[in-house]
Design an enzyme around this catalytic site. Structure first.
Site: not given
Length: 362
Positions: A23-24
Site C-alpha cells: 500500500e505504498c
C-alpha cells in the site's frame, strides 16, 4: 512553483508509513492529500479505497486523487527537470514502488519513503531508483477538505477492570502523601543549622532525628504500598489488553494477514507492552514529578520570588524544547517500530525457510 517556495512549504508534509506490504501508493497519496488540506490517517483512507495484494498502479492513484478533489497530472521527466515539478509529488520508484518527493536541491533529493523513512539521496543515487515518471497533485477549484480520523479510546483498549477507579484514587493519594513527606526532609537540614547548631541543644537534635526517622519509615511503607498497587494494576492491564487484542486479532479477516508481514503483526501485538509500561510507569512517574514540582515551587515562592521566577523560566525553556522536538521524536519512534517489524519478519522467514536455505547451500 519555485524551489524556494517548495523549501518553505515542505516542512508541512508529514511522514506516513505503510502498514500493509503493498500500500505504498495509498500511503503516498495520504501524505500529499494531508499536505493540501485533508485531515485523515492511512486507516481511514484504506477503508474508503482498499488496495489489492498486488498494490496500486498509477491509474489507480489518479482515480483516488480525483475522488479526493485533487487534479492529477502524470509526467515523464528527466532527473534534471524534476525540480520544476509542483512539490510534493509522487515518484515512481524501483519499478514497483512509490515515494513522495518533499524537496530538491542541486545536490540531493529528500523523499518520504512509506516503506522506510525520510531519506536524503544524492542525485546519482536517486537516479538509480527513479523510473522517470512522477505524478503531480494539486487541489481543484471545488476542493473541499475531508476530516476523518478514527482512534481507539483508552477505555475501550483497557476493557473492564474491576476496582480500577478506586486504585487510581489510592495511587494519587499515596503519591501526594509521599511527596509531602519527601518535601519535609530539606526542612531537617534547615532546622538543624538554624536551631540545633546555634543552641547546641542535644535533646532537640535527638527529637528531630527520631521524628524524621519516623517520617522516613512511613515514606518507605507508603512507597512499598504504591509499588504493590502499580505492579497489580500493570499485571491486570497487561492480561486484559492481551486478551482483548488477541480476541480481536482472531476475528480479523484473512486479507488482513495476507497483506502484512508476520513481523509487522507481531510488532503491533507486542506494542501493547509499551503502552502498558507507559501508563503504569512513565505516566504515573510524570504525575508524581508534576506534584513534586508544584509543591516545591510553592515552597520556593515562600522563600524567594526571584528564585521561583528563575525556576519557572528554566521549566518554560525545557517545555519549549520538548514541544519543538516532539514531532521529530514521534517520527523516530515510528521508524523504530517499522524497522523492528522488518527485522522480525526477516528472522522468522529465514528460520521458517531454513530447509530451503540449507539445501541451496547458502
Amino acid at each position: 512553483m519555485s524551489s524556494f517556495s517548495n523549501w518553505v512549504l515542505a516542512p508541512r508534509l508529514q511522514m506516513i508509513h505503510q502498514a500493509e506490504a503493498a500500500e505504498c501508493g495509498l500511503a503516498c497519496l495520504a501524505m500529499v492529500a494531508n499536505f493540501h488540506g485533508h485531515d485523515f490517517d492511512l486507516s481511514s483512507l484504506r477503508r474508503r479505497f482498499d488496495s489489492s495484494l498486488k498494490g496500486m498502479h498509477l491509474a489507480d492513484l489518479m482515480q483516488i486523487a480525483d475522488e479526493l478533489g485533487l487534479e492529477s497530472r502524470p509526467i515523464k521527466v528527466n532527473m534534471e527537470d524534476v525540480a520544476e515539478a509542483n512539490l510534493p509529488c509522487i515518484l515512481h520508484w524501483d519499478m514497483t514502488h512509490f515515494v513522495v518527493l518533499k524537496r530538491t536541491s542541486p545536490q540531493s533529493f529528500e523523499v518520504h519513503d512509506p516503506a522506510k523513512a525520510v531519506r536524503r539521496l544524492s542525485l546519482a543515487e536517486a537516479g538509480r531508483h527513479f523510473t522517470g515518471v512522477l505524478l503531480e497533485l494539486t487541489p481543484r477549484a471545488n476542493f473541499a477538505p475531508i476530516k476523518e480520523r478514527r482512534s481507539i479510546s483508552l477505555r475501550r483498549l483497557a476493557g473492564d477492570i474491576k476496582g480500577m477507579p478506586g486504585l487510581v484514587v489510592q495511587l494519587l493519594g499515596l503519591a501526594l502523601a509521599i511527596e509531602v513527606l519527601a518535601l519535609t526532609l530539606p526542612f531537617q537540614v534547615q532546622w538543624v543549622i538554624d536551631h540545633v547548631i546555634l543552641s547546641t541543644d542535644r535533646s532537640l537534635l535527638i527529637l528531630m532525628a527520631v521524628g524524621f526517622s519516623l517520617i522516613l519509615l512511613i515514606s518507605a511503607a507508603l512507597q512499598f504500598v504504591r509499588a504493590w498497587i502499580i505492579s497489580w494494576l500493570g499485571a491486570a492491564l497487561n492480561t486484559e489488553w492481551i486478551t482483548n487484542l488477541f480476541s480481536h486479532l482472531l476475528r480479523l479477516p484473512l486479507s488482513f494477514f495476507q497483506k502484512r508481514h508476520m513481523g509487522d503483526v507481531l510488532s503491533r501485538f507486542s506494542s501493547v507492552h509499551a503502552i502498558q509500561n507507559t501508563l503504569t510507569g512513565s505516566f504515573i512517574e510524570a504525575v508524581l514529578d508534576g506534584l513534586m514540582g508544584l509543591l516545591a515551587l510553592v515552597i520556593i515562592c515562600l522563600y524567594s520570588l526571584k528564585l521561583a521566577l528563575l525556576v519557572v523560566v528554566a521549566v518554560a525553556l525545557y517545555v519549549f524544547a520538548r514541544c519543538a522536538l516532539h514531532r521529530r521524536l514521534w517520527h523516530l519512534n515510528e521508524e523504530q517500530l517499522v524497522y523492528w517489524a522488518r527485522q522480525q519478519s526477516e528472522l522468522m522467514e529465514s528460520v521458517r525457510g531454513i530447509q530451503a536455505i540449507k539445501l541451496g547451500n547458502k
